[in-house]
Design a protein around this motif. Structure first.
Motif, mmCIF file in Angstrom:
data_model
loop_
_atom_site.group_PDB
_atom_site.id
_atom_site.type_symbol
_atom_site.label_atom_id
_atom_site.label_comp_id
_atom_site.label_asym_id
_atom_site.label_seq_id
_atom_site.Cartn_x
_atom_site.Cartn_y
_atom_site.Cartn_z
ATOM 1 N N LYS A 40 0.834 -1.201 0.000
ATOM 2 C CA LYS A 40 0.000 0.000 0.000
ATOM 3 C C LYS A 40 0.868 1.251 0.000
ATOM 4 C CE LYS A 40 -4.050 0.210 0.734
ATOM 5 N NZ LYS A 40 -5.198 0.413 -0.173
ATOM 6 N N THR A 41 2.188 1.084 -0.032
ATOM 7 C CA THR A 41 3.099 2.207 -0.155
ATOM 8 C C THR A 41 3.779 2.145 -1.512
ATOM 9 O OG1 THR A 41 3.540 2.318 2.232
ATOM 10 C CG2 THR A 41 5.176 3.316 0.762
ATOM 11 N N VAL A 42 3.758 3.263 -2.215
ATOM 12 C CA VAL A 42 4.384 3.346 -3.535
ATOM 13 C C VAL A 42 5.576 4.285 -3.441
ATOM 14 C CG1 VAL A 42 4.075 4.036 -5.940
ATOM 15 C CG2 VAL A 42 2.225 2.847 -4.726
ATOM 16 N N GLN A 43 6.734 3.785 -3.819
ATOM 17 C CA GLN A 43 7.967 4.559 -3.749
ATOM 18 C C GLN A 43 8.240 5.236 -5.091
ATOM 19 O OE1 GLN A 43 9.825 4.945 -1.070
ATOM 20 N NE2 GLN A 43 9.171 3.309 0.320
ATOM 21 N N ILE A 44 8.512 6.549 -5.039
ATOM 22 C CA ILE A 44 8.846 7.321 -6.234
ATOM 23 C C ILE A 44 10.231 7.934 -6.046
ATOM 24 C CG2 ILE A 44 8.204 9.233 -7.753
ATOM 25 C CD1 ILE A 44 5.345 8.926 -6.867
ATOM 26 N N SER A 45 11.039 7.886 -7.077
ATOM 27 C CA SER A 45 12.375 8.477 -7.035
ATOM 28 C C SER A 45 12.535 9.454 -8.183
ATOM 29 C CB SER A 45 13.447 7.390 -7.136
ATOM 30 O OG SER A 45 14.750 7.955 -7.104
ATOM 31 N N GLY A 46 13.338 10.504 -7.959
ATOM 32 C CA GLY A 46 13.592 11.483 -9.018
ATOM 33 C C GLY A 46 14.702 12.430 -8.639
ATOM 34 N N GLY A 47 14.999 13.349 -9.529
ATOM 35 C CA GLY A 47 16.072 14.312 -9.300
ATOM 36 C C GLY A 47 15.598 15.611 -8.697
ATOM 37 N N ILE A 48 14.345 15.699 -8.327
ATOM 38 C CA ILE A 48 13.797 16.899 -7.704
ATOM 39 C C ILE A 48 14.194 16.886 -6.236
ATOM 40 C CG2 ILE A 48 11.683 18.136 -7.137
ATOM 41 C CD1 ILE A 48 10.391 16.832 -9.577
ATOM 42 N N THR A 49 14.877 17.931 -5.798
ATOM 43 C CA THR A 49 15.376 17.958 -4.420
ATOM 44 C C THR A 49 15.081 19.290 -3.758
ATOM 45 O OG1 THR A 49 17.528 18.647 -5.196
ATOM 46 C CG2 THR A 49 17.231 16.305 -4.873
ATOM 47 N N GLY A 50 15.204 19.383 -2.440
ATOM 48 C CA GLY A 50 15.008 20.628 -1.729
ATOM 49 C C GLY A 50 13.546 20.878 -1.398
ATOM 50 N N SER A 51 13.166 22.137 -1.279
ATOM 51 C CA SER A 51 11.818 22.487 -0.859
ATOM 52 C C SER A 51 10.763 22.012 -1.847
ATOM 53 C CB SER A 51 11.702 24.002 -0.675
ATOM 54 O OG SER A 51 11.949 24.667 -1.904
ATOM 55 N N GLU A 52 11.138 21.896 -3.117
ATOM 56 C CA GLU A 52 10.172 21.441 -4.111
ATOM 57 C C GLU A 52 9.780 19.985 -3.889
ATOM 58 O OE1 GLU A 52 8.651 23.368 -6.142
ATOM 59 O OE2 GLU A 52 9.830 25.129 -5.595
ATOM 60 N N ALA A 53 10.617 19.227 -3.220
ATOM 61 C CA ALA A 53 10.272 17.846 -2.898
ATOM 62 C C ALA A 53 9.104 17.812 -1.933
ATOM 63 C CB ALA A 53 11.448 17.132 -2.288
ATOM 64 N N ASP A 54 9.122 18.726 -0.984
ATOM 65 C CA ASP A 54 8.028 18.793 -0.024
ATOM 66 C C ASP A 54 6.705 19.058 -0.734
ATOM 67 O OD1 ASP A 54 9.861 18.435 2.035
ATOM 68 O OD2 ASP A 54 10.168 20.591 2.263
ATOM 69 N N ASN A 55 6.744 19.979 -1.701
ATOM 70 C CA ASN A 55 5.523 20.295 -2.440
ATOM 71 C C ASN A 55 5.060 19.115 -3.284
ATOM 72 O OD1 ASN A 55 5.236 22.886 -1.437
ATOM 73 N ND2 ASN A 55 6.478 23.813 -3.052
ATOM 74 N N LEU A 56 6.017 18.406 -3.872
ATOM 75 C CA LEU A 56 5.643 17.226 -4.645
ATOM 76 C C LEU A 56 4.995 16.187 -3.732
ATOM 77 C CD1 LEU A 56 5.648 15.686 -7.311
ATOM 78 C CD2 LEU A 56 7.963 14.904 -6.774
ATOM 79 N N GLN A 57 5.578 15.977 -2.555
ATOM 80 C CA GLN A 57 5.006 15.024 -1.608
ATOM 81 C C GLN A 57 3.590 15.436 -1.195
ATOM 82 O OE1 GLN A 57 6.733 12.017 -0.164
ATOM 83 N NE2 GLN A 57 4.528 11.741 0.028
ATOM 84 N N LYS A 58 3.407 16.723 -0.949
ATOM 85 C CA LYS A 58 2.088 17.217 -0.531
ATOM 86 C C LYS A 58 1.035 17.034 -1.622
ATOM 87 C CE LYS A 58 3.975 20.756 2.566
ATOM 88 N NZ LYS A 58 4.194 22.228 2.731
ATOM 89 N N SER A 59 1.485 16.950 -2.866
ATOM 90 C CA SER A 59 0.544 16.795 -3.976
ATOM 91 C C SER A 59 -0.251 15.500 -3.897
ATOM 92 C CB SER A 59 1.293 16.845 -5.319
ATOM 93 O OG SER A 59 2.004 18.050 -5.463
ATOM 94 N N ASP A 76 17.004 12.590 -5.251
ATOM 95 C CA ASP A 76 18.413 12.205 -5.350
ATOM 96 C C ASP A 76 19.108 13.185 -6.295
ATOM 97 O OD1 ASP A 76 20.882 11.040 -5.721
ATOM 98 O OD2 ASP A 76 20.123 9.255 -6.756
ATOM 99 N N LYS A 77 20.029 13.967 -5.766
ATOM 100 C CA LYS A 77 20.736 14.934 -6.607
ATOM 101 C C LYS A 77 21.558 14.259 -7.695
ATOM 102 C CE LYS A 77 20.995 18.684 -3.214
ATOM 103 N NZ LYS A 77 21.886 19.591 -2.439
ATOM 104 N N GLY A 78 21.909 13.014 -7.481
ATOM 105 C CA GLY A 78 22.642 12.268 -8.492
ATOM 106 C C GLY A 78 21.752 11.317 -9.273
ATOM 107 N N PHE A 79 20.460 11.587 -9.264
ATOM 108 C CA PHE A 79 19.483 10.669 -9.863
ATOM 109 C C PHE A 79 19.834 10.294 -11.293
ATOM 110 C CE2 PHE A 79 15.713 10.231 -12.560
ATOM 111 C CZ PHE A 79 15.084 9.149 -11.965
ATOM 112 N N GLU A 80 20.144 11.264 -12.112
ATOM 113 C CA GLU A 80 20.351 10.988 -13.532
ATOM 114 C C GLU A 80 21.558 10.095 -13.780
ATOM 115 O OE1 GLU A 80 20.372 15.042 -14.874
ATOM 116 O OE2 GLU A 80 18.584 15.266 -13.629
#
Length: 441
Positions: A40-59, A76-80
């Protein structure tokens, strides 16, 4: 594309703090199980970091309340540089947010990416321009829905100065050149400032200039052929774009306001132009929509934070086309792809392709979407509302950043280096030949 380059593309939604660590391949570990036995938990990974991650999570807050499915985003800052290795090694997240079509193709090459479902494909067909679905497809198979977007090719200026000088926003490329000459004559100083310095990524702001001119002068078909490698850099249409950009960036009468001469472009950090636009020492600069964030950290000549508005201290217009009324823009964005066919993962994927997700994220600030069902009035500024409306307009010809579509040896290699050499004075034909040689690497 490096973290710096993600910043460069104006990913209005970028910058984050890691919220949780990525775990396990296929589907996430440690999540609560539903009645079906699936996570019931879905894990998402990406290169978006910092305060914008919080907003993405809140979405995902309302989605979780409605469905009971918890979403955990990890930045992950080294995502790519890391994600292909992780996927190939069996450590894929459930979902990845991929910032460029080339990286998506590399991931598909691992054999681990799941094809897009019909429900997601239907949403993309309904709510996005066809080009977006093409960018989320590999060899004709659809894998990834678009998420957020950005518009590139803005020209930032001072509305107050324009009023003082008695000039208006130009409607064509020739008008822009005439405006440049007029400002130079009225002020006696170079109107434009530019910065190409960005560490290992130096040169990328110049590629944006060239891409804008290829799209506007040669048209979308040539742009597509060039981006795919079929039209070489040595083609007359590409040389013509360099020549046009050179009418501004290679003219010592027109650059580099506040910094020095033409060669100072290479030693000027790309974000430093914001301060010069804000304090009035630079009249014009070409940058992506992300520069609005830089403008919030600088000051006007009076020591105040600049107001970004049509009648404020700073605003921006889209680089005009050859003909008045042309709406051709390039930009960037992210794509949502999956490594799990878990039922809850598919629910998240479908949600992320809806106007409801776009509205949730856009309303939190600093982001826009090209989803035509989303509400641009929810954007956090008038500037972003206008940018989002432009992306949604069916009359707009949108193309993804060409250098992101090219092999890394060219797009983030010889093309970047070539722009630096060009500013340093290397002849255009030699620069074009050098860039084209990147395809041999």
């Amino acid at each position: 594309m490096t973290a710096l380059r993600s910043r460069r593309h104006g990913y209005i939604a970028l910058g984050l703090t890691a919220i949780a660590a990525v775990t396990l391949a296929g589907c996430a570990e440690g999540g609560d199980s539903g009645d079906s036995g699936e996570s019931k938990t879905v894990q998402i990974s990406g290169g978006i970091t910092g305060s914008e991650a919080d907003n993405l999570q809140k979405s995902f807050d309302q989605f979780t309340k409605d469905t009971g499915v918890k979403v955990v985003y990890t930045g992950d800052k080294g995502f790519e540089g890391n994600i292909v290795t992780k996927v190939a090694g069996g450590s894929a997240p459930d979902i990845a947010i991929v910032p460029q079509p080339g990286l998506l193709a590399s991931l598909v090459g691992t054999g681990e990416v799941k094809e897009g479902t019909q429900a997601v494909a239907d949403n993309v067909d309904k709510y996005w321009a066809p080009a977006w679905k093409d960018y989320g497809s590999v060899d004709g198979t659809f894998y990834a829905a678009p998420m957020l977007a950005n518009v590139k090719g803005y020209v930032y200026y001072s509305p107050k100065s324009f009023q003082e000088w008695g000039v208006e926003v130009p409607k064509t490329w020739d008008d822009l050149l005439a405006l440049t000459a007029t400002i130079q004559q009225k002020t006696g100083t170079p109107p434009w400032c530019a910065g190409f310095s960005s560490g290992d990524a130096s040169g990328w702001p110049g590629t944006d200039w060239i891409e804008d001119l290829v799209l506007r002068q040669a048209g979308a078909d040539v742009y597509d052929s060039w981006a795919s490698g079929d039209t070489p850099f040595t083609d007359p249409d590409i040389e013509a774009a360099f020549d046009s950009v050179g009418k501004i960036l290679l003219d010592p009468n027109y650059v580099n306001a506040g910094f020095g001469d033409v060669k100072s472009i290479n030693s000027t950090a790309f974000g430093d132009v914001a301060a010069k636009i804000a304090d009035g020492s630079c009249a014009l600069t070409h940058q992506a929509s992300f520069l609005t964030a830089n403008l919030l950290t600088v000051q006007t000549a009076d020591g105040a934070t600049p107001t970004i508005a049509p009648d404020g201290d700073v605003y921006a217009f889209v680089l005009p086309g050859v003909k008045e009324g042309d709406q051709s823009v390039e930009g960037g964005g992210e794509f949502v792809t999956a490594f799990s066919d878990d039922e809850n993962t598919q629910k998240v994927l479908e949600y992320m392709s809806t106007p409801e997700f776009a509205d949730a994220r856009v309303s939190l600030g600093g982001a826009i979407s090209a989803n035509t069902g989303a509400d641009p009035s929810l954007a956090s500024s008038e500037f972003l509302t206008e940018a989002m409306t432009l992306l949604q307009d069916p009359a707009t010809t949108f193309r993804f950043d060409a250098s992101d579509l090219m092999p890394a040896s060219v797009g983030s290699g010889s093309f970047w280096r070539g722009m630096v050499d060009w500013i340093d004075g290397k002849p255009t034909p030699q620069v074009l030949s050098d860039i084209q040689a990147g395809y041999e690497n």
